[in-house]
Design a protein around this motif. Sequence first.
Motif, short mmCIF file in Angstrom:
data_model
loop_
_atom_site.label_atom_id
_atom_site.label_comp_id
_atom_site.label_asym_id
_atom_site.label_seq_id
_atom_site.Cartn_x
_atom_site.Cartn_y
_atom_site.Cartn_z
N GLN A 1 39.52 43.54 45.25
CA GLN A 1 39.79 41.89 45.35
C GLN A 1 39.40 40.89 45.02
O GLN A 1 40.23 40.13 44.41
CB GLN A 1 39.56 41.91 47.03
CG GLN A 1 40.16 42.99 47.37
CD GLN A 1 42.35 42.65 47.86
OE1 GLN A 1 42.80 42.34 48.03
NE2 GLN A 1 42.53 44.29 47.89
N PHE B 1 40.46 36.26 38.83
CA PHE B 1 41.49 35.78 37.20
C PHE B 1 42.56 35.05 37.57
O PHE B 1 42.62 33.80 37.13
CB PHE B 1 42.02 37.38 37.26
CG PHE B 1 40.56 37.73 36.14
CD1 PHE B 1 39.65 37.27 35.33
CD2 PHE B 1 40.28 38.94 36.89
CE1 PHE B 1 39.15 38.16 35.05
CE2 PHE B 1 39.87 39.77 36.32
CZ PHE B 1 38.73 39.50 34.74
N GLY C 1 37.30 40.13 42.63
CA GLY C 1 37.39 40.38 40.56
C GLY C 1 38.82 39.69 40.71
O GLY C 1 39.26 38.71 39.79
N MET C 2 39.96 40.59 41.39
CA MET C 2 41.87 39.82 40.84
C MET C 2 41.86 38.34 40.77
O MET C 2 42.31 37.75 40.29
CB MET C 2 42.42 40.84 41.81
CG MET C 2 42.60 42.28 40.50
SD MET C 2 43.35 42.18 39.31
CE MET C 2 44.85 41.63 39.53
N LEU C 3 41.12 38.09 42.24
CA LEU C 3 41.15 36.67 42.96
C LEU C 3 40.91 35.37 41.23
O LEU C 3 41.15 34.91 41.42
CB LEU C 3 41.34 36.09 43.92
CG LEU C 3 41.78 35.63 45.29
CD1 LEU C 3 42.52 36.34 45.36
CD2 LEU C 3 40.70 35.17 46.66
#
Lengths: 350, 299
Positions: free
Chosen positions: B122, B128, B124-126
């Motif tokens: 989560q 980006f 990591g996605m955030l």
Amino acid sequence: MDIPASVKPVIPQQQKPLSEFRRQLRTSVTAWLYIAPAGLLMTIITLFPQLYQIWMAFTDYNIRNLRFNIFIPESARFAPNVVGIENFIRILNSSLAIENYNFGRLLLFNVVWTVANLIFHVSLGVLIALALNSKDLIGRKIYRALFVLPWAIPGYIAALTWRNMYDDRFGAFNQLLGVINQTFGTSFPTTTRWLLDAQPPIGGILSFLPLAFYCLLITNIWLGWPFMTVVATGALQSIPSELYEAADIDGANPWDKFWNVTVPMIRPAMVPAIMLGTIWTFNNFSVIYFISQGGPFGRTEILVTQAFKLVYEQRLYGVASAFSIVVFLILFVITLINNRITRATEAYNA
Amino acid sequence: MHNAGKKTLRQIGLQLFLLLVTATVLFPIMWIFSLALDSRNIDKPLELTIIPPGASLQAFRKVMVEPFTLLCKDPGNPSTCMTFVRLLGNSMLVAMGTALLAVMLGASAAYAFSRFKFIGRQAGMLAFIVLLMLPSTATLAPLYVLLSQIKIAGEPLRATLIGLMIAYGSGALPFAIWNLKGYFDTVPKELEEAALIDGCNVTQAFFRVILPLSVPSLAVTVLFSFMTGWTEFVMAWTFLEDPSRFTLAMALRSMQGQYSTPWSEFAAMSILMSIPIVVIFFSLQRYMVSGLTVGGVKG
């Protein structure tokens, strides 16, 4: 931002609770190995300068400090002074030494600019996608090919072309009006100074928007709708025709079908596109910088063009960095609000 | 009969609407063509005509054949000046390098985000998305310092085309990962599971199952990152020193003088620069609709 529900690991698994954690750890290591190349590159090339920018935002970094090099200890005497949140205060209470600077107006303009653009991008984009998607349309392929042109032409070139078209003496718009006057005997003014006129065309609460705003808006609509059309086309093509047939049997008229079948079905694809569009438009540098340059009197300036000028005209890196952070925080709040609104309407449509 | 009449009427209405859209799309493009054909090198066409009086392809010829006298190693010696072909070569190299970097690293990372449930996913996605929202206005200075530190064959990485590719590639990655992840999510997991049962390992499944099925979104990602590398000039102007490494976008920018701009040549150059992108757009058009997922929704 909404992150789609996570996907379970694909590796076949034995159900042993004790090894659960170790297995999870192993999956994590594999996953991070896949991410490592991209992650490493972005940490060095993107994250490091961004962290540096955050640090600069709390200093008085300017042209003198460009000789400061974090990797060379001897250059420490060129290091900027830490000034705390002074940059932020000066930005927010409009006490920067820039002509025509007013944070409240800048932010208001930036938000109005984004909202106005997205309304047109999305509604035009969906409308044109619907037209292109209608049954038995003649020339569909040709239209589809032509309609990506605004998107395919490099933005900087498109912006400069439009800038010349708005020229008061030889621009295409005044010439076009001249042609219309000649042909139809009308008498539109043909000497309008599209980008320079300080007189707002619409008074009242919209009087803070000069004529240049509408020019910029038209340009950016021209540039922006094809993206939304492509996204909407993809979503439209995935709607099963049975849904429309069922609606026909229920005696629905085209209007009902649009709101009760089409809109809920393309919504999941449009929401992320709108969020992305919000970020892009909010920070759309090239259209404003190359067409109006923020004029007349700084009234079409947005936050990022102002920050750019701080860096490239005045070399005030510290203040510009603080600007970037302010932009980020505002975008973050807008995204959260956006998310809230779209979730609230989701329940209505379900 | 009534039905057929209604159909014709509908078709006419649609055609009128779409022709109007076509006219607005083509108007600025026609205008810049007219500018490029104008032999007088004036800054704006004096009247609205597609073919101006004395139209010629002179501007195209000049841009493509004659050296750019503003971009020379030795301003006194025209043979050290950049030519269109050499600028084109540099632009192609940078744009393709950027695209390759973004699609390779992006696909690998997107695969992890799409297929594994792991610690830090989560976050990591955030990260980006946050990077997508942070303007990079003032980051040029630290990036300059950073890339100057890394030396390749005694030369700072910053002043090389490889340095540019790396910088652009990193900038193109957040969108690449986001878009590819969205598409990978739509590839049925059963296909991969079947491959795993057949004895593939995870990496083989990625290369043999996921990637071949994801051509549309790979194509779109390549296109977008190619465009980044093709059109960027602010960073290129700041970082590069040797004119022999300059790109088309930089040459176009250099034509825009403070006091005078050779407009016909500028227009001709703009058209020439747009052609490759438009060609790639058209050739990838069939992938466009399905390959653009913007965030995890099946298109």
